[in-house]
Design a protein around this motif. Structure first.
Motif, PDB file in Angstrom:
ATOM      1  N   ALA A 182       0.833  -1.206   0.000  1.00  0.00           N
ATOM      2  CA  ALA A 182       0.000   0.000   0.000  1.00  0.00           C
ATOM      3  C   ALA A 182       0.865   1.253   0.000  1.00  0.00           C
ATOM      4  O   ALA A 182       0.577   2.224  -0.711  1.00  0.00           O
ATOM      5  CB  ALA A 182      -0.934  -0.007   1.205  1.00  0.00           C
ATOM      6  N   ARG A 188       0.677   7.571  -1.553  1.00  0.00           N
ATOM      7  CA  ARG A 188       0.203   6.967  -0.310  1.00  0.00           C
ATOM      8  C   ARG A 188       1.064   7.329   0.895  1.00  0.00           C
ATOM      9  O   ARG A 188       0.518   7.571   1.987  1.00  0.00           O
ATOM     10  CB  ARG A 188       0.100   5.443  -0.458  1.00  0.00           C
ATOM     11  CG  ARG A 188      -0.444   4.750   0.780  1.00  0.00           C
ATOM     12  CD  ARG A 188      -1.836   5.234   1.126  1.00  0.00           C
ATOM     13  NE  ARG A 188      -2.019   5.348   2.569  1.00  0.00           N
ATOM     14  CZ  ARG A 188      -3.106   5.817   3.152  1.00  0.00           C
ATOM     15  NH1 ARG A 188      -4.114   6.234   2.423  1.00  0.00           N
ATOM     16  NH2 ARG A 188      -3.193   5.897   4.458  1.00  0.00           N
ATOM     17  N   VAL A 222      -6.298   2.407   3.853  1.00  0.00           N
ATOM     18  CA  VAL A 222      -5.275   1.412   3.524  1.00  0.00           C
ATOM     19  C   VAL A 222      -5.929   0.124   3.018  1.00  0.00           C
ATOM     20  O   VAL A 222      -5.489  -0.476   2.038  1.00  0.00           O
ATOM     21  CB  VAL A 222      -4.392   1.115   4.751  1.00  0.00           C
ATOM     22  CG1 VAL A 222      -3.376   0.019   4.422  1.00  0.00           C
ATOM     23  CG2 VAL A 222      -3.678   2.368   5.217  1.00  0.00           C
ATOM     24  N   LEU A 225      -6.931   0.314  -0.551  1.00  0.00           N
ATOM     25  CA  LEU A 225      -5.806   0.168  -1.475  1.00  0.00           C
ATOM     26  C   LEU A 225      -5.369  -1.285  -1.614  1.00  0.00           C
ATOM     27  O   LEU A 225      -5.125  -1.778  -2.703  1.00  0.00           O
ATOM     28  CB  LEU A 225      -4.616   1.004  -0.986  1.00  0.00           C
ATOM     29  CG  LEU A 225      -4.639   2.504  -1.274  1.00  0.00           C
ATOM     30  CD1 LEU A 225      -3.434   3.161  -0.628  1.00  0.00           C
ATOM     31  CD2 LEU A 225      -4.644   2.764  -2.762  1.00  0.00           C
ATOM     32  N   VAL A 226      -5.277  -1.977  -0.490  1.00  0.00           N
ATOM     33  CA  VAL A 226      -4.775  -3.353  -0.490  1.00  0.00           C
ATOM     34  C   VAL A 226      -5.744  -4.303  -1.181  1.00  0.00           C
ATOM     35  O   VAL A 226      -5.357  -5.146  -1.997  1.00  0.00           O
ATOM     36  CB  VAL A 226      -4.502  -3.834   0.952  1.00  0.00           C
ATOM     37  CG1 VAL A 226      -4.190  -5.326   0.978  1.00  0.00           C
ATOM     38  CG2 VAL A 226      -3.354  -3.040   1.554  1.00  0.00           C
TER      39      VAL A 226
END
Length: 240
Positions: A182, A188, A222, A225-226
């Motif tokens: 991430a 990020r 997060v 994103l993952v």
């Protein structure tokens, strides 16, 4: 063939393990014929019944083919046979990561809220030091992964609840690779540092609700994103 005597209460499983290892290491290749049951029993120092059970198990795994009247042969492994279990593993791993993030959403906002009420001046100073170091790392074009982990650890420590802290640490350790992925997403690291700043600001002003909310928003970002999707924060029907 170099075989070791079996020293296991579940003998046939140990035979399976050794044969699988030889196939994985290339000592046994597709098309190779295994020694007869009698020879295998002598080499493994086990009964022929145990050997027979092991061969049946290996056949059910698709690793060998038992040809009546001819013997037992190592099967040629196709690309499809290799990819399908890998695909299942990836699906399983994705589901596991989703559950770990769900655990983070339950635990870490509560830790942040506790830290807002319990953090000592020294602990607040340590969080500030970590974020200053993270800012320098991000400015230098790096991810700041180490400082990211240190900041979450510092919050857990400041919550002064060892039981919850240990659970949170275990979850964070399991998610190390996904967190690193991430942070390698463009933009990020900066966003992560900004999120951390909001969390610390709430903790420093003893705003438990604000700390809880800021941490939850950070974890959800997060997770999105993952896993490539917004996390589902609502209870799922039919699950207990």
């Amino acid at each position: 063939m170099e075989l070791a005597p079996i020293k296991s209460t579940r003998i046939y499983e140990e035979i399976v393990r050794q044969v699988k290892a030889m196939i994985a290491e290339g000592r046994l290749k597709g098309g190779d014929r295994l020694p007869p049951e009698r020879d295998l029993a002598e080499k493994f120092v086990v009964s022929r019944t145990s050997v027979r059970e092991a061969l049946r198990a290996l056949e059910s795994l698709g690793l060998v083919e038992i040809r009546p009247g001819e013997g037992t042969f190592v099967r040629q492994v196709s690309i499809e046979a290799l990819v399908e279990p890998l695909a299942l593993l990836l699906v399983s791993q994705r589901e596991a990561i989703g559950e770990l993030f769900e655990a983070r959403r339950l635990l870490e906002p509560s830790l942040a809220a506790l830290a807002a009420g319990r953090a000592t001046p020294e602990e607040l100073q340590e969080m500030e030091r970590i974020l200053e170091e993270q800012a320098r790392e991000v400015a230098a074009g790096r991810t700041g992964l180490a400082q990211d982990a240190q900041f979450h650890t510092a919050i857990a420590t400041a919550a002064h609840n060892r039981a919850i802290t240990r659970i949170a640490h275990a979850i964070m350790d399991l998610l190390t690779q996904s967190r690193e992925d991430a942070l390698n997403t463009p933009g990020r690291p900066t966003r992560s540092h900004e999120d951390h700043r909001r969390v610390l600001a709430a903790i420093a002003t003893r705003d438990a609700d604000g700390a809880r909310r800021a941490m939850l928003e950070h974890i959800q970002a997060v997770e999105g994103l993952v896993l490539g999707a917004e996390p589902d924060a609502t209870p799922r029907r039919g699950r207990r």
